[in-house]
Design a protein around this motif. Structure first.
Motif, PDB file in Angstrom:
ATOM      1  N   THR A 136       0.819  -1.210   0.000  1.00  0.00           N
ATOM      2  CA  THR A 136       0.000   0.000   0.000  1.00  0.00           C
ATOM      3  C   THR A 136       0.854   1.262   0.000  1.00  0.00           C
ATOM      4  O   THR A 136       0.335   2.351  -0.246  1.00  0.00           O
ATOM      5  CB  THR A 136      -0.923   0.013   1.229  1.00  0.00           C
ATOM      6  N   HIS A 188      -4.643   1.327  -5.244  1.00  0.00           N
ATOM      7  CA  HIS A 188      -5.859   0.543  -5.446  1.00  0.00           C
ATOM      8  C   HIS A 188      -5.485  -0.856  -5.928  1.00  0.00           C
ATOM      9  O   HIS A 188      -4.486  -1.026  -6.640  1.00  0.00           O
ATOM     10  CB  HIS A 188      -6.780   1.209  -6.478  1.00  0.00           C
ATOM     11  N   GLU A 214      -5.952 -10.467   0.999  1.00  0.00           N
ATOM     12  CA  GLU A 214      -6.087  -9.340   1.923  1.00  0.00           C
ATOM     13  C   GLU A 214      -5.218  -9.542   3.166  1.00  0.00           C
ATOM     14  O   GLU A 214      -4.548  -8.616   3.633  1.00  0.00           O
ATOM     15  CB  GLU A 214      -7.550  -9.170   2.325  1.00  0.00           C
ATOM     16  N   LEU A 233      -3.670  -5.784   3.489  1.00  0.00           N
ATOM     17  CA  LEU A 233      -4.515  -4.763   2.881  1.00  0.00           C
ATOM     18  C   LEU A 233      -5.637  -4.360   3.826  1.00  0.00           C
ATOM     19  O   LEU A 233      -6.043  -5.126   4.693  1.00  0.00           O
ATOM     20  CB  LEU A 233      -5.114  -5.277   1.569  1.00  0.00           C
ATOM     21  N   HIS A 257      -9.465  -1.776   0.327  1.00  0.00           N
ATOM     22  CA  HIS A 257      -8.659  -2.215  -0.815  1.00  0.00           C
ATOM     23  C   HIS A 257      -9.292  -3.406  -1.526  1.00  0.00           C
ATOM     24  O   HIS A 257      -9.169  -3.546  -2.751  1.00  0.00           O
ATOM     25  CB  HIS A 257      -7.242  -2.596  -0.353  1.00  0.00           C
ATOM     26  N   ASN A 287     -12.421   4.847  -1.054  1.00  0.00           N
ATOM     27  CA  ASN A 287     -11.044   5.073  -1.499  1.00  0.00           C
ATOM     28  C   ASN A 287     -11.104   5.650  -2.911  1.00  0.00           C
ATOM     29  O   ASN A 287     -10.811   4.968  -3.895  1.00  0.00           O
ATOM     30  CB  ASN A 287     -10.256   3.754  -1.491  1.00  0.00           C
TER      31      ASN A 287
END
Length: 595
Positions: free
Chosen positions: A506, A511, A526, A531, A535, A568
């Motif tokens: 990140t 993204h 994830e 994340l 995300h 986001n």
């Protein structure tokens, strides 16, 4: 410029609530059943927890719009301008604007040459003063004679100075700019389009199970197994199935013929190609390369020939039809198109390519009772995406994204080869068998892929920590062996275990478009990539709204980020990573820059 160059970093209450809580309530509207079901965003949501519904509310839509409700006051964090300048990726900034610099440079160069000629004529008193038209004519003739003298000097190897030092300096700068752009050869994404199925194609979970029952080939145990998989799959209540399978509701058996499959392909591919070309303002005659990937349906004539015939592409357009490459084939197709543009249409004018990624469901409904094959009936859905690429200078200004990197990692052992395998079951029914080793194989391939793409996207600090942790782990291992050889076994066992540092992607990526292959796939990535929930929101929402659309799923996710995501938001300068997995076994990744 990189997104971190923004003068203010604004975090809304909805974003903070997603950082601190993984409980959300989603309202999904089912058009077919005309009902509103409460469905959790799988798998972290709590169906009974509606406290956060005032922050983020899901409304019935094909793409599930996100609305922001009341939120706490925003917090503002200031960053010094000097720090912002250091964060800007000047290579990308200049790369986008170099073509315009080159054009303006040519104008300046011509103006300098005219100025040189006019100055010489004034000094020689050869410029008429009574008529502007005569003066322009004299200057034009003098410029022509100057260029004639220049070419004559080149032929005769004459070393005399014909142009002024200012003209020579400008010409040198233009030569350097042209060389840099020629070597850089960027590829731009002008537009993309995803397939939106008609309402009559969409089925709920109960309707899917009913379609399977109507095939009259599945046992009660198999039907119950598919129902349980659907409940845990993360797919929603309005995902698309082709007419050849849905017609079972009319008392007809599923159509698995070539003609039925071709009709599905025409509907999906023609819609997305026409829309992508329209968005890119591109005529089909402008296309130099066409790449279509479809893993399990490869007819003769090919799908490429079908598109060429329908849209009237040029006869010299290079076409490639990729099959058998699974859900990771889209980025492979993009990389192939980029290579073809670089090899055949590089330079000052460049070319354009069309990439189509889809999977045809009609001929691939498994009609046996082997559980290793039944999973494909519960996850895969109709879908497709078309992308228009270009490496033309002039397209950099109005392109949506710029391609930065693509990486593909291929598994080479037998376990990788067998984990997604098309074959027949014990009863002779054809289907795709998913191995129990798929999670392990996918993890190994992804680890190698991230290791390869990491140096291109991660800050040096993150890369340094990885190297330090690996060195520390190797040193600790050697020290343990040394202590044991010296008879200090107890001391060796007390030494702490040093883990390899997992970098924070990140810090280099804003993204993520993770292939919506299933809820477990998204959960695992994830966790392993550390994340945040926002995300993976695009992947979860794509899985819920469209199911696993194979290679095109990463484009549904990018569309969600681009048009719908509020937790986001996408900004100019953001970097988007797409990650997908395919049979073989392979892991592909690509990074795009938002322009």
């Amino acid at each position: 410029a990189h997104p971190h160059t923004q003068a203010l970093f604004l975090f809304s209450g909805s974003s903070l609530s997603q950082h601190n809580s993984r409980k959300q309530t989603i309202l999904l509207g089912s058009k077919r059943d005309n009902i509103t079901n409460k469905q959790s965003m799988p798998p972290q949501a709590n169906m009974n927890d509606e406290r956060n519904s005032s922050f983020i509310r899901r409304v019935p839509s094909e793409t599930t719009l996100v609305e922001e409700g009341k939120a706490p006051a925003k917090q503002t964090f200031m960053v010094s301008k000097y720090s912002l300048l250091a964060m800007i990726n000047w290579t990308h900034v200049l790369g986008v604007h170099l073509p315009q610099f080159f054009i303006w440079g040519l104008v300046i160069l011509f103006a300098q040459i005219v100025h040189q000629v006019a100055t010489d004529l004034v000094q020689q008193s050869a410029l008429p003063h009574d008529s502007y038209v005569e003066s322009i004519a004299v200057i034009a003739v003098a410029v022509k004679d100057l260029f004639a003298s220049f070419f004559q000097a080149i032929i005769n190897h004459h070393a005399g100075a014909i142009f002024s030092p200012a003209v020579q300096s400008t010409a040198l700068v233009l030569f350097v700019i042209g060389y840099v752009v020629r070597m850089n050869n960027p590829v731009y994404l002008l537009s993309f389009s995803t397939f939106k199925a008609p309402d009559e194609w969409k089925l709920s979970h109960d309707q899917i199970v009913e379609v399977m029952r109507l095939q009259e080939c599945f046992t009660d145990s198999s039907l119950d197994f598919m129902r349980r998989i659907l409940e845990r799959s993360g797919t929603g209540q309005a995902t698309a199935w082709p007419p050849g399978i849905i017609r079972s509701f009319k008392g007809q058996k599923a159509d698995r013929t070539v003609e039925g499959s071709r009709e599905e392909a025409k509907k999906v591919i023609f819609d997305i190609v026409a829309d992508a070309l329209k968005k890119a303002k591109t005529d089909p005659k402008e296309l130099d390369v066409l790449v279509i990937n479809c893993s399990l349906f490869s007819p003769t004539p090919s799908l490429c020939a079908m598109v060429v015939s329908e849209f009237g592409l040029r006869s010299d357009c290079k076409t490639f039809n990729l099959s058998g490459m699974g859900c990771g084939a889209s980025l492979i197709s993009v990389d192939l198109a980029r290579s073809m543009l670089a090899a055949n249409h590089s330079g000052f004018f460049g070319g354009k390519a069309l990439v189509v990624s889809t999977e045809i469901i009609t001929p691939n409904l498994y009609q046996g009772n082997d559980r290793g094959f039944l999973i494909q009936n519960t996850l895969f859905r109709c879908g497709g995406a078309a992308m228009v690429l270009s490496n033309k200078w002039s397209d950099g200004r109005h392109a949506w994204y710029k391609l930065l990197n693509t990486v593909r990692v291929q598994g080479t052992n037998d376990a990788a080869y067998q984990c997604v395998y098309e074959t027949q079951d014990s009863e002779g029914e054809r289907g795709v068998r998913l191995s129990k080793d798929i999670v392990k194989v996918a993890g190994q391939c992804m680890a190698k892929n991230m290791t390869m793409i990491g140096p291109y996207v991660l800050p040096l600090t993150e890369q340094a920590w990885v190297v330090i942790s690996m060195a520390g782990k190797a040193g600790a291992k050697m020290l343990k062996k040394l202590l044991k050889s010296m008879g200090q076994k107890a001391m060796a066992e007390k030494m702490p275990e040093i883990k390899t540092y997992v970098p924070e992607f990140t810090r280099g990526i804003d993204h993520f478009c993770i292939h919506a292959g299933g809820r477990a796939v998204i959960d695992g990535i994830e966790k392993n990539m550390k994340l945040e929930h926002y995300h993976t929101e695009p992947s979860r929402m794509t899985l819920m709204n469209y199911g696993n659309t194979s290679s095109s799923s990463i484009w549904y996710e990018l569309e969600y980020i681009q048009d719908e995501q509020k937790s986001n938001p996408l900004k100019k300068g953001d970097r988007i990573m797409q990650v997908a997995f395919g049979s073989g076994f392979k892991c592909t990744s690509g990074v795009w820059l938002k322009l």
